[in-house]
Design an enzyme around this catalytic site. Sequence first.
Site, PDB file in Angstrom:
ATOM      1  N   TYR A  53      74.728  44.054 -10.770  1.00  0.00           N
ATOM      2  CA  TYR A  53      74.182  43.978 -12.126  1.00  0.00           C
ATOM      3  C   TYR A  53      73.008  43.013 -12.085  1.00  0.00           C
ATOM      4  O   TYR A  53      73.111  41.918 -11.539  1.00  0.00           O
ATOM      5  CB  TYR A  53      75.247  43.456 -13.089  1.00  0.00           C
ATOM      6  CG  TYR A  53      74.746  43.231 -14.506  1.00  0.00           C
ATOM      7  CD1 TYR A  53      74.589  41.930 -15.011  1.00  0.00           C
ATOM      8  CD2 TYR A  53      74.431  44.292 -15.339  1.00  0.00           C
ATOM      9  CE1 TYR A  53      74.140  41.711 -16.304  1.00  0.00           C
ATOM     10  CE2 TYR A  53      73.981  44.077 -16.646  1.00  0.00           C
ATOM     11  CZ  TYR A  53      73.831  42.781 -17.112  1.00  0.00           C
ATOM     12  OH  TYR A  53      73.376  42.570 -18.395  1.00  0.00           O
ATOM     13  N   ASP A 109      68.470  38.891  -5.899  1.00  0.00           N
ATOM     14  CA  ASP A 109      68.831  38.457  -7.250  1.00  0.00           C
ATOM     15  C   ASP A 109      69.867  37.341  -7.085  1.00  0.00           C
ATOM     16  O   ASP A 109      71.050  37.607  -6.895  1.00  0.00           O
ATOM     17  CB  ASP A 109      69.409  39.638  -8.044  1.00  0.00           C
ATOM     18  CG  ASP A 109      69.833  39.192  -9.434  1.00  0.00           C
ATOM     19  OD1 ASP A 109      70.101  40.069 -10.282  1.00  0.00           O
ATOM     20  OD2 ASP A 109      69.911  37.969  -9.674  1.00  0.00           O
ATOM     21  N   LYS A 143      70.958  31.009 -14.885  1.00  0.00           N
ATOM     22  CA  LYS A 143      72.221  30.285 -14.992  1.00  0.00           C
ATOM     23  C   LYS A 143      72.108  28.800 -14.634  1.00  0.00           C
ATOM     24  O   LYS A 143      71.607  28.006 -15.417  1.00  0.00           O
ATOM     25  CB  LYS A 143      73.293  31.002 -14.150  1.00  0.00           C
ATOM     26  CG  LYS A 143      73.591  32.433 -14.682  1.00  0.00           C
ATOM     27  CD  LYS A 143      74.714  33.098 -13.943  1.00  0.00           C
ATOM     28  CE  LYS A 143      74.783  34.581 -14.253  1.00  0.00           C
ATOM     29  NZ  LYS A 143      75.597  34.895 -15.437  1.00  0.00           N
TER      30      LYS A 143
HETATM   31  P1  KE4 Z   1      71.066  37.124 -18.090  1.00  0.00           P
HETATM   32  O1  KE4 Z   1      69.978  37.980 -18.685  1.00  0.00           O
HETATM   33  O2  KE4 Z   1      72.431  37.486 -18.653  1.00  0.00           O
HETATM   34  O3  KE4 Z   1      70.738  35.626 -18.168  1.00  0.00           O
HETATM   35  O4  KE4 Z   1      71.119  37.414 -16.517  1.00  0.00           O
HETATM   36  C1  KE4 Z   1      71.312  38.740 -16.092  1.00  0.00           C
HETATM   37  C2  KE4 Z   1      71.877  38.731 -14.684  1.00  0.00           C
HETATM   38  C3  KE4 Z   1      71.034  38.998 -13.621  1.00  0.00           C
HETATM   39  N1  KE4 Z   1      71.486  38.994 -12.344  1.00  0.00           N
HETATM   40  C4  KE4 Z   1      72.783  38.713 -12.073  1.00  0.00           C
HETATM   41  C5  KE4 Z   1      73.236  38.725 -10.648  1.00  0.00           C
HETATM   42  C6  KE4 Z   1      73.692  38.426 -13.116  1.00  0.00           C
HETATM   43  O5  KE4 Z   1      74.988  38.158 -12.823  1.00  0.00           O
HETATM   44  C7  KE4 Z   1      73.236  38.419 -14.450  1.00  0.00           C
HETATM   45  C8  KE4 Z   1      74.151  38.137 -15.619  1.00  0.00           C
HETATM   46  N2  KE4 Z   1      75.521  37.914 -15.302  1.00  0.00           N
HETATM   47  C9  KE4 Z   1      76.468  38.314 -16.335  1.00  0.00           C
HETATM   48  C10 KE4 Z   1      77.903  38.114 -15.853  1.00  0.00           C
HETATM   49  N3  KE4 Z   1      78.130  38.286 -14.494  1.00  0.00           N
HETATM   50  C11 KE4 Z   1      76.221  37.550 -17.584  1.00  0.00           C
HETATM   51  C12 KE4 Z   1      77.356  37.566 -18.573  1.00  0.00           C
HETATM   52  C13 KE4 Z   1      77.030  38.412 -19.769  1.00  0.00           C
HETATM   53  O6  KE4 Z   1      76.424  39.494 -19.609  1.00  0.00           O
HETATM   54  O7  KE4 Z   1      77.410  37.978 -20.886  1.00  0.00           O
END
Ligand code: KE4
Length: 427
Positions: free
Chosen positions: A144, A239, A267
Amino acid sequence: MKTAVSRKLFIEAQRYIPGGVNSPVRAFRSVGGQPLFIKRAKGARLYDADGNSFIDYVLSWGPMILGHAPAPVIKAIARAAAHGTSYGAPTELEVRLARMITDAVPSMQQVRLVSSGTEAVMSAIRLARGYTRKDGVLKFEGCYHGHSDYLLAKAGSGLATLGIPDSPGVPMDFTRHTLTAPYNDIKTLQRLIQTHHRELACVIVEPVAGNMGVVPPGDDFLPTLRELTRAHGILLIFDEVITGFRVAYGGAQTLYGVTPDLTCLGKIIGGGLPVGAYGGGKEIMQLIAPAGPVYQAGTLSGNPLAVTAGIETLKKLKQPGLYRQLDKLAARLAEGLGNAAKKAGVPLTQTRVGSMLGAFFTRGPVVDYASAKQSDTQAYAKFFHRMLEQGVYFAPSQFEAAFLSTAHSAADIERTIVSARAALKSL
Ligand code: KE4
C-alpha cells in the site's frame, strides 16, 4: 469493558463523517465491534473516552516510535507554536530537517517535504515519469502506497482489510499504466520487466511490506530488483513511509544495503504531526519545481510545528543503542507470542524486522499477499478483542503491523504475553 461513551460518540460521528472515521482502517470493520474513541495518550499507553487504558502497539500506525507525548517533542512543539503555526515561507527549521534526513539516508541527496505519505509517493512517481519520460509503474500486490488513484491496484492496508479489490472512482485508464506482481516473486518480476521495460518509469516497493501484515523481503528480492531496474533504465522507488527510521536510523535501505533511486518517507519523520517527504539523487531532484519543470506544491509543506516535531524525534532516535533496545524488546514479545500460540495449539506464522512485527493466523509460510490472505481473519478478530478486553491494543486488522516504542517497558511486554496466553487459549 465500559464502552458507552465511545458508542455514543461513534453514533454521532457517523452523522457527520463517512463511516464515523477519518481513515477506514480505524473503523474496526474487519475485526467487528466499534472503534474506541481515544481521549489522550502518554508513553506506551492510550486512554479512551470511557477511561479504559491500553498498552498501544498501533502507535498511530507507526509514527510514535518514542511513545506518545514524549516531553522533549511536546515542549518543542509548544515553543514553536508560540511563534506562529504556518508562514507559507521558508524557515531554518526545514533546512535542519532536510539536512538530518539527507545525513541519515545518503541516497537522498535532496529531499522535498510534503504533508503525508500519499503525497510523497504521488510526487515521487510523477518525478520518475518526468525523469524517464515513461508512464508505467510496477507495484507489488498487498503493498500500500497511499490512496493516489493509480496505486489503488491490488493494494494492501485498508483495502486488504476491507477486502476492496480496487476502489471505484479510479478510471480504468489510470490503472492502465499500473502493473502488479506478487511480492518476493522474482520470476514474475523478471518476466514483467523484460516485457514492459520500455514503458516502465519506475518500480515502487515497500522494502519490508507492512500493509499485508509484515512480510520481509526474501534474500535475493531487493538486490534483484535493484539489478533489473538499473539494467533497464527504470527508477527504483523505496516506499519507506513505515520502515524509514523504524527498522534502522537510515531505513530499510541501510539495513539491507540496497540503494534505491528515490525514497518516500512519512510517519516517524513528523513525530506524529503531518509530514511526508521524497528524495533522491540531485540530478533527479533538480527536475522538481521551481528548480525544474515537474510541478509539486503544498500550502503546509514544511510546516514549522510538524518539522519541529520531526527534528526532535530524529534527534532522539540518533541515540546510540536505541534500535538495539527496541529490537530486544520486540524479540521478547515475538518469542512470548510464539510460545503462547504453540501452547494453545493455534497456528501462527510470525514475522519481524526490528520493532515492526507480524503475526498471521495461518500455518504459513507467508511470503506474499496470496499467502497472507490464507490467514484466519475470524481468529485474528477474536484474538484482537480478547487482548483489548485485557488492556492491550493491537491493530484492528490482520493486515497491518504491530510496532514498539522506546516507551514500552519489559513489564509491558510481559503483561502483553500473559494476556496473549489467555487470549490464544480462549480461541
Ligand atoms: P499516509 O498518506 O497515510 O500518510 O501514507 C500512506 C502510506 C504510504 N506508504 C506506506 C508504506 C504506508 O504504510 C502508508 C500508510 N499506512 C497506513 C497503515 N499501514 C496508514 C493508516 C491509515 O490508512 O489510516
